[in-house]
Each structure stands twice: as C-alpha cells, then as structure tokens.
Enzyme design. Structure first.
Site, PDB file in Angstrom:
ATOM      1  N   TRP A 141       0.867  -1.191   0.000  1.00 18.60           N
ATOM      2  CA  TRP A 141       0.000   0.000   0.000  1.00 18.60           C
ATOM      3  C   TRP A 141       0.900   1.236   0.000  1.00 18.60           C
ATOM      4  O   TRP A 141       1.900   1.287   0.730  1.00 18.60           O
ATOM      5  CB  TRP A 141      -0.895  -0.021   1.244  1.00 18.60           C
ATOM      6  CG  TRP A 141      -1.793   1.173   1.401  1.00 18.60           C
ATOM      7  CD1 TRP A 141      -2.603   1.727   0.441  1.00 18.60           C
ATOM      8  CD2 TRP A 141      -1.967   1.957   2.585  1.00 18.60           C
ATOM      9  NE1 TRP A 141      -3.279   2.800   0.968  1.00 18.60           N
ATOM     10  CE2 TRP A 141      -2.911   2.968   2.278  1.00 18.60           C
ATOM     11  CE3 TRP A 141      -1.440   1.906   3.872  1.00 18.60           C
ATOM     12  CZ2 TRP A 141      -3.326   3.904   3.204  1.00 18.60           C
ATOM     13  CZ3 TRP A 141      -1.857   2.843   4.798  1.00 18.60           C
ATOM     14  CH2 TRP A 141      -2.794   3.834   4.469  1.00 18.60           C
ATOM     15  N   ASP A 222      -1.890  -5.221   9.027  1.00 16.48           N
ATOM     16  CA  ASP A 222      -2.702  -4.176   8.429  1.00 16.48           C
ATOM     17  C   ASP A 222      -3.971  -4.861   7.942  1.00 16.48           C
ATOM     18  O   ASP A 222      -3.930  -5.679   7.018  1.00 16.48           O
ATOM     19  CB  ASP A 222      -1.927  -3.528   7.269  1.00 16.48           C
ATOM     20  CG  ASP A 222      -2.714  -2.393   6.648  1.00 16.48           C
ATOM     21  OD1 ASP A 222      -3.915  -2.276   6.942  1.00 16.48           O
ATOM     22  OD2 ASP A 222      -2.137  -1.633   5.855  1.00 16.48           O
ATOM     23  N   LYS A 259     -13.569   0.154   4.305  1.00 15.88           N
ATOM     24  CA  LYS A 259     -14.069  -0.607   3.146  1.00 15.88           C
ATOM     25  C   LYS A 259     -15.226  -1.524   3.540  1.00 15.88           C
ATOM     26  O   LYS A 259     -16.242  -1.564   2.861  1.00 15.88           O
ATOM     27  CB  LYS A 259     -12.950  -1.468   2.538  1.00 15.88           C
ATOM     28  CG  LYS A 259     -11.591  -0.816   2.502  1.00 15.88           C
ATOM     29  CD  LYS A 259     -11.389   0.098   1.334  1.00 15.88           C
ATOM     30  CE  LYS A 259     -10.100   0.869   1.514  1.00 15.88           C
ATOM     31  NZ  LYS A 259      -9.632   1.546   0.357  1.00 15.88           N
TER      32      LYS A 259
HETATM   33  C1  LIG Z   1      -3.616  -1.968   2.744  1.00 17.84           C
HETATM   34  C2  LIG Z   1      -4.287  -0.763   3.301  1.00 17.84           C
HETATM   35  N1  LIG Z   1      -4.017  -0.400   4.548  1.00 17.84           N
HETATM   36  C3  LIG Z   1      -4.584   0.651   5.117  1.00 17.84           C
HETATM   37  C4  LIG Z   1      -5.473   1.429   4.422  1.00 17.84           C
HETATM   38  C5  LIG Z   1      -6.013   2.592   5.177  1.00 17.84           C
HETATM   39  O1  LIG Z   1      -7.262   2.965   4.937  1.00 17.84           O
HETATM   40  P1  LIG Z   1      -8.083   3.917   5.895  1.00 17.84           P
HETATM   41  O2  LIG Z   1      -7.122   4.786   6.634  1.00 17.84           O
HETATM   42  O3  LIG Z   1      -8.963   4.664   4.982  1.00 17.84           O
HETATM   43  O4  LIG Z   1      -8.813   2.994   6.824  1.00 17.84           O
HETATM   44  C6  LIG Z   1      -5.777   1.116   3.094  1.00 17.84           C
HETATM   45  C7  LIG Z   1      -6.665   1.945   2.291  1.00 17.84           C
HETATM   46  O5  LIG Z   1      -6.752   1.910   1.103  1.00 17.84           O
HETATM   47  C8  LIG Z   1      -5.174  -0.026   2.526  1.00 17.84           C
HETATM   48  O6  LIG Z   1      -5.424  -0.406   1.270  1.00 17.84           O
END
Ligand SMILES: Cc1ncc(COP(=O)(O)O)c(C=O)c1O
Length: 413
Positions: A141, A222, A259
């Site tokens: 990411w 994560d 998500k």
């Molecule tokens: C692998 C991964 N980690 C963390 C996130 C963090 O997302 P958020 O801060 O919107 O919860 C994302 C968002 O696309 C992601 O794809």
C-alpha cells in the site's frame, strides 16, 4: 515611518515541494475529465452496479437507530467508544479467542486504518530506545513507508511478488524471514494484499508464523479488508487468529472499517495490541491513551457509534454480513467478467493471474506506457503500477475497459 517588519527570509525556507499523493491526484484528474465514457479504476472505494458510492443497508439502519435514540455530540473518551473497541476485538478475534485473551489486549479507537498504523508505530517507538527495523512487502500500500519513516523507523522492502510469474514469491518471503534482524517488525496484510491481490495460503501463513516466532519478529497486521475480501469475516481473519491463538504470539492488529462498512470518510478504526501479560496490556493501554491525547485528544464519535451499533446488534450484524457478501460477490463477478472479455477480444498476454487474485484490486501487470495510453487515449484511469480497483467496473463499462486494454497492448506490439 512604517512599524511593519519586512521579512527577508521565512521560517519555512527549508520546506520542499512534495508532489501530491499519486492516487488522490489521479482521482482529481479523472474528475476534471469531461469525456462521457471515462472510467475510474484508481482509488479503492466500492461502487455499485451504477458506478455510485454505496451506503450499506446495515449502516443506513444503524444510522436510523442512532437518530431515533437521539444523537448528541459530546466528546468520546480518549481511548474512544468502549463498546466499539470491545466489539471490534470480539469480531476480529472471534468469540472463543476473545474470551481467552481479552485481558491481554490493549485497544484504542483510531482515525481509520491509517491512524491505527500510526498509533502502532507511536507505541512501538515509545517502548524501544533502539528503534526496530520495519520489513515491508514490495509492492505494498502506497502509504506504509511514509507512515513508518515519518516516525523515524528504518524501513526495508522485501520481495513479495514475482512480476514474471505474476504471483506471490513465497520463497523470497521465507528467505527474508530467515535472515531478518531479530526484534524487527514485519508488516503483514491480513488479507487482500494491496496492490497484488495475492495472499499466502493457510499453510504458507503457518510457515510464516513459525519463522517469525523463531526469529522473534513482531507481526503488525494491516487489516483493511476483513470480510470484504471473501465475504466471510472469519475466513479473512484467519491469519490474525493463527498468530494470536494457535501461535500465542504478541501482535498488533490495525483495523479499518472504511471498506467493509463503507465508512471511508468517517475515519473508523481501531488498534488491538495483544501481549502475553495482563499488566503489560494495562500499561500499553495507558500509553495508547497518552499518545492519543497528544495527537487528537479524542477520536471522532459518529462513525464509531454507527459501527458499534452494527457490531453490537445481532440483526444489524447479520445484515452487515450480507452486505459484505454483496460487495465481495459483485467484485468477484466483475473480475471474472473482465477476464472473459480480455480473452474474448484476444488481448495479448495471459490473464489467469487476474482470476487467481482476490479482494478489491486487480494487479494487471501492464507497462507504464500502456497505463498512460489507457489514461490519455481511452480515459480509463488506472494507478501507475497498473493496479485497478475492480469495484469501479460494472456491466456498463467492463467491455469498454477490456477493449481499451486490448487496443493499447496491440498498438504497442
Ligand atoms: C492496505 C491498506 N491499509 C490501510 C489502508 C487505510 O485505509 P483507511 O485509513 O482509509 O482505513 C488502506 C486503504 O486503502 C489499505 O489499502
């Protein structure tokens, strides 16, 4: 005479220009494009069959319940909404493991998944005089390096994906773990690896856990796609439960409800830090409270109240499970449709990797030249590394996308 000082230099002379975040810049470029058939496959946000953002029926119902009860806007406690933190730990660990381990887990509500990763980094930094190294899969990411480097951690990439074979490179992964510096941190995508869509099998996860335990490596999960990947939360939480339960390892779990509940902008997340000792858990929780206080004082309330309502009410929770099946099912169907159309149009190359991947993204394996051509000539917006958000596809555009990819590849043959 003027009393105004004239400044010959700025406090910020050292400020450098940082280019905008690539994926947000791509969204802005898409929005500014007047072409009627344009397609946005950049940002990872779920879209329904009409290409519209989707408010989950379970979330809608939870909102109604909150409205009926009467919403107020008081501060949450520093650690966040207690019921939300507890329900999150329960669903991530599963009822049995939660009962066993609840007293050895520190929890803190966070600003979605990003905030959870950041809090995990703050806690690890506060607990170590010599900062541990972070091993981060390559690719990963786009924000991982930034989050941990900004906290001062040395970050090292390891080869996760074989671009030639278009699959997970498990031998490189094992080999990195065998040689990793003890007392380092490894970033693990709990499921639906972003951007490749390739996860270890259950057997491979077991091997990864054993190697990490033997080498005293700290697993930092994560977990941004639990339940969203397969449609089944328990299935997607397999690796987390393996490390914490069967392997009895200390671990950090950074949970996002962006998500799987569609609560993107509400910033709903939670950090779970599991340890081996009750007093250590109490101490960690007190540190999380202090770290949170100095960063945001207390986390936002509205989204956490919605999530807590969904997780804490059996009827809403069942609805949510159904919603996750709807989202993951539509994504799976679109993945298959794109694959079939690419084959039908005779797009050069092999495309099996697309249907072997899972989760929100498809990692196409296109050159940068093709990606630019798709954007500039066909108005199909794809991330620079040729990752597509499958959720951006629907019955109305999948043929256009497949045809565009085929044409770009043929033009460059
Ligand atoms: C692998 C991964 N980690 C963390 C996130 C963090 O997302 P958020 O801060 O919107 O919860 C994302 C968002 O696309 C992601 O794809």
């Amino acid at each position: 005479m003027s009393t105004q000082a004239t400044y010959t230099s700025s406090w910020f002379n050292q400020a450098q220009f940082i280019p905008p975040d690539a994926i947000f810049a791509l969204t802005a470029q898409y929005q500014a494009d007047p072409f009627p058939q344009k397609v946005n496959l950049g940002q990872g946000t779920y879209r329904d069959e009409e290409g519209k953002p989707w408010v989950l029926p379970s979330v809608n119902k939870a909102r109604e319940c909150l409205r009926t009860k009467g919403l107020q806007h008081e501060y949450l406690p520093i650690l966040g909404l207690q019921s939300f933190r507890e329900e999150t730990a329960k669903i991530v660990l599963g009822a049995e493991l939660f009962k066993e381990q609840a007293s050895k887990i520190a929890t803190c509500q966070s600003l979605s998944g990003t905030g959870a990763l950041h809090l995990a980094g703050l806690l690890l930094r506060a607990c170590h005089t010599k900062l541990p190294k972070f091993y981060i899969p390559e690719p990963t990411w786009s924000n991982h390096h930034q989050v941990f480097q900004s906290l001062g951690f040395p970050c090292e990439s390891f080869k996760y994906y074989d671009h030639e074979m278009k699959s997970l490179d498990i031998e490189s992964y094992y080999s990195m773990l065998r040689q990793a510096e003890p007392n380092s941190v490894v970033i693990l995508h709990a499921c639906a690896h972003n951007p490749t869509g390739c996860d270890p099998s259950k057997e491979q996860w077991r091997e990864i856990a054993q190697l990490m335990k033997a080498r005293q490596l700290f697993p930092l999960f994560d977990s941004a796609y639990l339940g969203f990947n397969s449609g089944n939360f328990d299935e997607d939480a397999f690796a987390i439960r393996l490390f914490l339960g069967e392997m009895q390892m200390e671990a950090g779990v950074c949970v996002s409800f962006a998500k799987n509940m569609g609560l993107y902008g509400e910033r709903v997340g939670c950090i779970l830090m599991s340890t081996v000792d009750r007093q250590v858990a109490v101490n960690m929780q007190s540190m999380l409270e202090m770290l949170q206080r100095s960063e945001v004082s207390n986390p936002p309330a509205f989204g956490a109240k919605i999530a807590s309502q969904v997780l804490g009410n059996d009827e809403l929770k069942q609805m949510w499970f159904q919603d996750m099946m709807t989202m993951s099912g539509r994504i799976r169907a679109m993945r298959a449709a794109l694959y079939e159309k690419l084959i039908f149009f005779g797009a050069p190359g092999s495309w099996e990797h697309l249907i072997q991947q899972s989760g929100m993204f498809g990692f196409l394996g296109l050159s940068h030249e093709v990606v630019l051509k798709l954007r500039e000539q066909h108005h199909v917006y794809v991330a620079d590394n040729s990752r597509i958000s499958i959720a951006g596809l629907n019955a109305g555009n999948v043929e256009y996308v497949a045809r565009s990819i085929t044409q770009c590849l043929r033009d460059l043959e």
